[in-house]
Design an enzyme around this catalytic site. Structure first.
Site, PDB file in Angstrom:
ATOM      1  N   ASP A  19      20.193  13.390 103.540  1.00 51.37           N
ATOM      2  CA  ASP A  19      21.627  14.339 103.340  1.00 51.37           C
ATOM      3  C   ASP A  19      22.826  13.459 102.352  1.00 51.37           C
ATOM      4  OD1 ASP A  19      21.575  16.687 104.632  1.00 51.37           O
ATOM      5  OD2 ASP A  19      21.692  15.733 106.528  1.00 51.37           O
ATOM      6  N   LYS A  30      15.279  25.394 107.518  1.00 48.98           N
ATOM      7  CA  LYS A  30      14.691  24.155 106.731  1.00 48.98           C
ATOM      8  C   LYS A  30      13.328  23.763 107.008  1.00 48.98           C
ATOM      9  CE  LYS A  30      19.569  21.938 107.020  1.00 48.98           C
ATOM     10  NZ  LYS A  30      20.405  21.224 107.633  1.00 48.98           N
ATOM     11  N   GLN A  80      20.618  17.136 112.328  1.00 52.52           N
ATOM     12  CA  GLN A  80      21.626  18.491 112.230  1.00 52.52           C
ATOM     13  C   GLN A  80      23.150  18.234 112.961  1.00 52.52           C
ATOM     14  OE1 GLN A  80      20.628  20.979 110.314  1.00 52.52           O
ATOM     15  NE2 GLN A  80      22.848  21.641 110.644  1.00 52.52           N
TER      16      GLN A  80
END
Ligand code: NAP
Length: 281
Positions: free
Chosen positions: A120, A53, A97
């Site tokens: 997200d 990422k 995460q």
């Protein structure tokens, strides 16, 4: 003859476009777009995801802020960090995460990410807006699937779509996106009766069950579009999807491979959501 949907190629094309847009944003507004990535602990898969990422951010010109917290981080220390990032003007998106190490409450931590920085698309606000077909930050993987379909010019409107899996991060938002695009949608899960029959009705079949090679030839309609979200290891430890690719491909009009299908789109959508969050701000 089936066509393989090349997620790597589509992702690269979209990233090039995004790179131009990010540059334009920086030039016109005189400021960087920032994404904070928070990793707690030593989960090896998570470490790889986070590294990828951060690398992807660099590629398109988004500034990344990486926070590596030790395995024994307390809930309060994690929450303090997120609250700080929430208030930081230079941060447009916050990515926590998952999974977190045992003992940490991810739902509680995620709640502290303001909806406008929720790149997200996990927050109740963004999920609600997705259901209302209003502007929302949408979960990256299902959004990536929609972009693939769009890129390939695959008609969704009026089609019968079956989503295998009902998780909050893949199955449910996937079903909602397909519904918003005017497909007739069925969602299957572990309690579904006659699952094979349901799948056989699909013009578009999206597999997100997390079971290696779960989808077999007899579950696929002739000419179906088959999208494989799964990331599993087969009996030899090799990466494979939820679809038995070799067994199924000849029945499909389009099919995504694993690796090189949905995976590369997910990170691209994270970058896209971060860019959109910056523009919306
Ligand atoms: P998850 O949270 O474990 O959900 C799996 C879903 O599949 C659940 O709804 C479950 O049903 C259903 N299911 C499991 N076994 C089944 C069976 N035998 N028959 C019917 N339904 C069954 O998984 P997830 O997070 O959605 O991820 C799914 C897969 O996608 C995984 O392989 C994951 O690694 C992969 N993934 C890939 C990406 C990417 O970027 N490519 C991103 C995210 C996830 P119940 O709800 O009834 O338990």
């Amino acid at each position: 003859m089936y066509k393989i949907i090349d997620g790597k190629k589509i992702a690269a094309t979209l990233r090039e476009k995004l790179k131009d847009n990010v540059l334009k944003f920086r030039t016109e507004r005189g400021r960087e777009i920032g994404l904070a990535v928070v990793l707690v602990g030593n989960n090896p898969a998570s470490q790889v995801y986070v590294r990828n990422k951060i690398k992807a951010c660099e590629e398109v010109g988004i500034k990344s802020f990486a926070y590596y917290l030790p395995e024994n981080t307390s809930q309060s220390a994690l929450e303090e960090l997120i609250v700080g990032l929430a208030a930081d003007d230079g941060v447009h998106g916050i990515l926590l995460q998952l999974p977190l190490p045992d003992g940490l409450d991810s739902a509680k931590a995620l709640k502290l990410i303001p909806e406008e920085k929720d790149v997200d698309g996990f927050s109740a606000f963004n999920i609600g807006n997705l259901c209302l077909n209003a502007t929302a930050s949408v979960a990256c993987t299902p959004l990536g699937v929609m972009k693939m379909l769009e890129y390939e010019g695959i008609e969704v409107n009026g089609k019968r779509a079956v989503v295998l899996g009902r998780s909050n991060i893949v199955g449910k938002p996937m079903a909602m996106l397909l519904l918003n695009a005017d497909a007739t949608v069925t969602v299957c899960h572990s309690k579904t009766h006659n699952l094979e029959e349901e799948c056989r009705r699909a013009d578009i079949l999206v597999a997100a069950v997390g079971r290696a090679k779960f989808v077999k030839q007899e579950m696929v309609k002739e000419g179906a579009v088959v999208i494989d979200v799964g990331m599993n290891r087969d009996e030899n430890g090799k990466l494979c999807g939820d679809v038995d690719f070799e067994n199924v491909k000849d029945k499909c009009s389009y099919i995504t491979p694993v690796p090189g299908g949905v995976g590369p789109m997910t990170i691209t959508m994270l970058l896209y959501n971060t860019y959109c969050a910056a523009v919306r701000r």
